[in-house]
Design a protein around this motif. Structure first.
Motif, PDB file in Angstrom:
ATOM      1  N   ASN A   8      40.998  68.382  28.022  1.00  8.88           N
ATOM      2  CA  ASN A   8      39.876  67.841  27.262  1.00  8.88           C
ATOM      3  C   ASN A   8      38.619  68.711  27.366  1.00  8.88           C
ATOM      4  O   ASN A   8      37.605  68.402  26.766  1.00  8.88           O
ATOM      5  CB  ASN A   8      39.567  66.418  27.753  1.00  8.88           C
ATOM      6  N   GLN A  11      36.948  69.980  23.994  1.00  7.70           N
ATOM      7  CA  GLN A  11      36.247  68.930  23.256  1.00  7.70           C
ATOM      8  C   GLN A  11      34.956  68.544  23.972  1.00  7.70           C
ATOM      9  O   GLN A  11      33.920  68.364  23.334  1.00  7.70           O
ATOM     10  CB  GLN A  11      37.126  67.697  23.083  1.00  7.70           C
ATOM     11  N   TYR A  14      32.359  71.153  23.315  1.00  5.21           N
ATOM     12  CA  TYR A  14      31.883  71.067  21.942  1.00  5.21           C
ATOM     13  C   TYR A  14      30.881  69.919  21.794  1.00  5.21           C
ATOM     14  O   TYR A  14      29.797  70.092  21.220  1.00  5.21           O
ATOM     15  CB  TYR A  14      33.055  70.880  20.975  1.00  5.21           C
ATOM     16  N   THR A 105      46.202  70.235  21.891  1.00  2.63           N
ATOM     17  CA  THR A 105      45.062  70.738  22.669  1.00  2.63           C
ATOM     18  C   THR A 105      45.022  72.261  22.709  1.00  2.63           C
ATOM     19  O   THR A 105      44.041  72.833  23.180  1.00  2.63           O
ATOM     20  CB  THR A 105      45.082  70.202  24.122  1.00  2.63           C
TER      21      THR A 105
END
Length: 168
Positions: A8, A11, A14, A105
């Protein structure tokens, strides 16, 4: 969380460095999953897609983010459609052998061939609450002829998870 969920990190990075868009109309949409395009001769081409706003990407400033209403994305889309159609270019990235197809991912190399496959247009919008679309369950495994899922376990799980969520 970061230590136990390294998949993760991209993300999280980001989201930490990008404020929300000013409107749904100014957001790029990425399909994280790989799909199979299957032609009439059963030749399989692996693809991923994204939608790029023709109005351009625009983000809220830090000051605007602090004062934005909870439904600002919906409201700004409604207002934007009153000015004319909102459009996104559908860009399809063509995979190559060895590109990850079962793990959303993992990104594909940036140099993959990309084609404009079409344009998505929205000519009107209204609040979702009470609208006809409120009673529709999104199922990512409902696909047009010639498009098939990969064995991505996340993609395959989404259909049943969304059905349970919708039912509740």
């Amino acid at each position: 969380f970061k230590a136990s969920h390294p998949d993760n990190l991209a993300q999280a990075q980001y989201l930490a460095t990008n404020n929300p868009p000013t409107s749904y109309a100014n957001s790029e949409y990425y399909g994280i999953h790989t799909f199979k395009f299957v032609d009439k001769k059963n030749k399989v081409t692996l693809v991923r897609w994204r939608f790029v706003p023709q109005d351009g990407e625009k983000r809220l400033s830090d000051a605007d983010l602090k004062t934005a209403a909870s439904d600002f994305l919906e409201q700004s889309l409604i207002e934007r459609t009153k000015q004319g159609p909102v459009r996104w270019d559908m860009l399809v990235t063509i995979g190559k052998a060895g590109d990850p197809e079962d793990n959303p991912t993992l990104p594909w190399p940036a140099e993959r061939k990309e084609i404009k496959a079409g344009t998505l247009s929205i000519t009107a919008a209204k609040p979702q609450k009470g609208a006809q679309c409120e009673s529709i369950n999104f199922d990512p495994l409902v696909m047009a002829d010639g498009i098939e899922p990969t064995n991505d376990p996340v993609l395959l799980f989404r259909s049943s998870a969304y059905a349970v969520s919708y039912g509740k």
